[in-house]
Design a protein around this motif. Sequence first.
Motif: not given
Lengths: 111, 861
Positions: A28-30, A33-34, A37, A48-49, A52, A77-78, A80
């Motif tokens: 998922h998106g989070y 991102t993590s 990083q 982070e924003g 999306y 959660a979405r 991908y």
Amino acid sequence: MPRQKNDILQGTLALLVLRTLADEGRLHGYAITSHIQRASADLLRVEEGSVYPALHRMTEDGWLRAEWGVTERSREARFYTITAAGRKQLIEEEASWARLRAGVQRVLRRA
Amino acid sequence: VKDLDRERQFHLDERAAELEAAGYSPEAARAEAARRFGTPAPIPPRGPERRPTMSLDQFVQDVRFTLRSLRRNAAFAVFATLIAGLGIGATTTVFSVVNALILRPLPFAEPDRLVWMPNRDTGGLSAQTTQVAHMLDLRARTQTMSAVGGYFAFYGVGDQVLTGSGDAERLSGVPVTDNFFDVLGVRPAYGRTFNADETRWQGPRAVLLSDALWRRRFAADPGILNRTLTLNDEPHVVVGIMPAEFDFATVFAPGNRFDLFLPFPLVPETSRWGNTMSMVGRLKPGVPVGAAQAEVRAIADELTRTHTDRNSFVGVVKPLADQVGGRMRTAVWVLTGAVAAVMLIVCANLSNLLLARTASRQREMAIRMAMGAGRQRLVAQMLTEGIVLAGGGAVVGIGLAYLGTLGLAQQNAVSIAMLSSVRLDPTALGFALGLAMLTGILFGLAPALQAPALALHNTLKDSSRGATEGRERRWLRSTLVVAEITFACVLLVGAGLLIRSFMRVLDVSIGFDAARASTIRVDPDARIATPEQTDAYYNDVLTAARAIPGVQAAGITDALPFGRNRTWGVRAQGQTYERGQAPSAYIKVVSDGFFGAMGIPLVAGRDFSRLDASTTEPVAIVNQTLAQRLWPDQTPIGQAMVNLCGQKVTRVIGVAGDMRHLTPEQPSGNELYLPMRQCRQVSSADLVLRSDVPSAQLAATVRVALRPIVPTIAGNEFRGVQQLLDRSVSPRRFLVWLLGGFAAFALLLASFGTYALISYSVNQRTREIGIRMALGASARDVQLGILRQTLILAAIGLALGTAGGWALARGIRGLLFDVTPGDPGTFVAMAAVLMAVAAIAGYLPARRASRTDPLSALRAE
């Protein structure tokens, strides 16, 4: 607000997302991102924003497939995954990144 | 968007949880999470930009949005739908007429190979028809046509009396050649066509029924085949029933009704009757009409040369479709143009309405744009509105067109070929839908293209009520209104000229008194055989008729006006004429009292009397034109004519006034009256009564009075001569009504468009007007200013429209009667009506504006 030095270079976000998903599979998106990083040892900071809209755009372009799912902690959660078109795009983006890096390096060495 | 919100929430929660785990307080964690997330970027605005084609989802969404917003503005929606509906309805109806009259092929096999072959192209029926012997020779010699057939053109309407089961009934039958149906490529629905035996001279009596008669009189019973009917007291075998699609009348004799087909023998006996045949030919495949024309002309010339005993034969060939639709062609194109103009006015009007609506929706547009709606998307939305409104209009319009076509097809009294076949067919439906779509796009386009520009630009610039309208937009709207006025102007000129022509036609002195004359068929039946019996019978009929209360005069004729028009050659004694050069005259065989009953003045000499019988000197009455033609500058009374109706010498005893018996629009030409008791070449007998009693009332009395003498009298056959006149002007009346209606509608729309524009601009300028009035402008100044604005628009439209009308008038010159295309009366009246309407349309908003209270106008912000 002055931009931080390690903001992700315009256009490379897609490359990073594609690479991440190609390696890690379904995220998922989070988590994406993590992962970016973490993998860059916090050298690259993603605003982070901005991930999306990029994810949505890439989904619309057919590089990613998105679906709603449930995390280990049973939250919605979405998720991908990368598509075949996405893999092709990844190869292209990596090639163009390599060119860009080589070009930039040459300029730097001369200086 | 919902996905994105949920994703964002999930992300923030996860990040906050992680930070909390790392030691942040819950509030600090949430704040840090939000900070790291950054400002939410808008959804990529490039979606619609990159995909200009409308997706179905988006279209459905737009439609639903449109319906929602229209529901909030029901008055606008209803009005727009009605206007579009009226326009689409009118256009579709006219399209159906064009389709039936001109576009759709005739309802025969391979109709483009069918040709119409009149003897000559002008003159009465006798001049257009051909002698049987010529027809037989043409048949034998032609190489360009595979078949030549025809029908007997002097069939009488109501000639056949059907007796037997039930009441006696007068039916109309057409005698046709053996191959007539084969030439057309029409087969009976039941049974067969006539065989060789039946088309012999005095062969077995046979009859084919029309579908309508079969259904009405015989309850659609196929068992009627091979049974015997009594027609004119003789048994006829029913050999076949024609299919419903075969409508002889609508193609060959519009405005009539035919019940029967009878065999017409092509033999020397019928050839002796002179010019009688209306001929139809079928071209061999691939042969052009021109080739057939050349061949027929050559054959006709040779036949005329070699057979001096026959009538002359000229031989004209033209496509049957031209013959059928040709007479109405100009009129139909005029209607098409008119309805197209109406449709353009409708579009302009709706466009203007939508523009005004768009303007009042600036705020909405601005918000939608700010929220990320792309330019394409706004355009799509505005177009969708147009299409939805036009779709509603299509529903209304198709309903109206259905009623319209139904109404037209039932106009039995209108003698226009193929009119009865007008209907709303799939082609017309497709046309209506396509038209609606096009309309929607057309009138949705102007607002659509302006919408995005309005949304950002003008909202900032001039959304405050005090500002005047954006110049560009005002210019567009004014142009639309001017276009409406222009088109309305052109239509008014066209309609005006045709209405004036129609009035002139009605004013024509027709030479007889149609209003007070009525007629009924009184043919002698088979019991009456000898000339003596016939004379006695007519005496009885006339005596009985004159005894009816309220009847002032009665007479009998074999040729009612606007009906049969047979011509014979007429030779004055002592004159020599070259062959084919003798003057010809329309022949009417009449009884004594006919002139009085019809109201035809006798200019000189005396009327026929009962004493002009077979034993006395043959006499005749000529009309003024014939008298002038035969004996210019001499007294016609006492002059003699030779070889008329079997008489060597016929003496002229009277001169009658000319009457218009072909149509009211055509001078009568030569007319010759012969007395019934001397000339027996009569195929029908109509009693003419002159009375002040309304014919409906008279009918019953007449039937009762005559029944003892005329057992076959049919009550439903009683008609006023006025009806005959009405029918003969019916095509013109039809055109005038339609065009007049369109012009009125156009005027209404144009005035409404003007009113809406002025009204809107007054609303926009309330503040400006308030300031002016505060500075000392009087109510009158304000009114005059607004009126002037209106009248300038109207004057521009009028100038353009007058030019257009002038061009149109020249185009329809052929349809005008006794009115010049530049008729000043029409143009002046049109201009006056238009300016008056524009003045009213401008005055109403002007009055409202002049009542503006300066203070409240300024405070209104």
